[in-house]
Design an enzyme around this catalytic site. Structure first.
Site, PDB file in Angstrom:
ATOM      1  N   ASP A   1       0.862  -1.186   0.000  1.00 54.49           N
ATOM      2  CA  ASP A   1       0.000   0.000   0.000  1.00 54.49           C
ATOM      3  C   ASP A   1       0.888   1.221   0.000  1.00 54.49           C
ATOM      4  OD1 ASP A   1      -2.605   1.071  -0.164  1.00 54.49           O
ATOM      5  OD2 ASP A   1      -2.479   1.725   1.908  1.00 54.49           O
TER       6      ASP A   1
ATOM      7  N   ARG B   1       9.002   2.574  -3.019  1.00 53.20           N
ATOM      8  CA  ARG B   1       8.738   1.144  -3.169  1.00 53.20           C
ATOM      9  C   ARG B   1      10.032   0.349  -3.248  1.00 53.20           C
ATOM     10  NH1 ARG B   1       5.481   1.696  -6.847  1.00 53.20           N
ATOM     11  NH2 ARG B   1       3.678   1.847  -5.477  1.00 53.20           N
TER      12      ARG B   1
END
Length: 200
Positions: free
Chosen positions: A69, A180
Site C-alpha cells: 500500500d 517502493r
C-alpha cells in the site's frame, strides 16, 4: 518458491519484477489466476491495507504473498491524499484526474509544495505469519507534469536531490531511490532467508 504480487496495477508489477527478478522465485500476479480479488482497502494505515491485500491472496491461493500500500502525503494538505491517494477523485478517476485534482487543491498554497511518497510492504506466509517493511521518498509537487515513465502521481513529484520528477527517471534510476524500491530492498533479505531455509 512461489510469490504472489498482490496488485493488479501494471506499473507496480513492472517495478516489483525488476526489483525481485534476480531472486530464485516464481513471481505470480493476480492475472495469473482464474479469478481476480476485489479487496476493499478499509485499513486505517498503509500497513493494515497491505496486510488486507496480502492475506486475501494467501487465503485464496495458498502461496506466499507480497502486499503493498502506497500513498502520497502533501504537507500543505496536512498529509492528503495519503491513504486515499488511489481514490482521491472516487473509484472511477484516472491518474490524470487525480493529478489535476491535487494541483487544483494546491493552488491556494505557496510553493514549494513539500511531499513524500510512503510505501509499506507486507510479506505473508501460507500459515498467516506477516512481516512489514516501509520505504519513503522525499520531494515536492511541481505544477506541470513531466516525464514519460512511471504512473499515478509520478509526473508531478520531483525527487529530492534530482531535478527530475519520478516519471523522468528510467526504471533503473527509480528503483534506486523510490519509496517502493526502498521497501522492497528492506524485505529482500527476509525472502532470501526463506529461500535458504527451503533448501535445508
Amino acid at each position: 518458491m512461489k510469490l504472489i504480487l498482490a496488485s493488479q496495477n501494471s506499473g507496480k508489477q513492472a517495478e516489483m519484477r525488476a526489483l525481485l527478478g534476480h531472486l530464485s522465485i516464481e513471481l505470480l500476479i493476480p492475472q495469473d489466476f482464474n479469478r481476480l480479488l476485489n479487496i476493499a482497502e478499509t485499513g486505517s494505515s498503509y500497513a493494515e491495507n497491505a496486510l488486507l491485500k496480502a492475506r486475501a491472496y494467501v487465503e485464496a491461493f495458498g502461496h506466499w504473498t507480497l502486499g503493498d500500500d502506497t500513498g502520497l502525503e502533501v504537507v500543505a494538505l496536512e498529509g492528503a491524499p495519503g491513504l486515499h491517494s488511489a481514490r482521491f477523485v472516487g473509484s472511477g478517476g484516472t491518474d490524470e484526474d487525480r493529478r489535476r485534482h491535487l494541483l487544483g487543491r494546491l493552488e491556494a498554497h505557496a510553493r514549494p509544495w513539500r511531499a513524500r511518497f510512503v510505501s509499506v510492504l507486507a510479506l505473508v506466509s501460507p500459515q498467516g505469519e506477516a512481516l512489514l517493511r516501509q520505504g519513503e521518498c522525499l520531494g515536492e509537487i511541481v505544477p506541470h507534469a513531466r516525464g514519460k515513465w512511471g504512473f499515478g502521481y509520478d509526473p508531478i513529484f520531483q525527487v529530492d536531490g534530482t531535478e527530475k520528477t519520478m516519471a523522468e527517471l528510467a526504471i533503473d534510476e527509480k528503483n534506486r531511490v523510490s519509496h517502493r524500491a526502498l521497501a522492497v530492498n528492506a524485505i529482500i533479505p527476509e525472502i532470501e532467508q526463506l529461500l535458504k531455509n527451503s533448501d535445508t
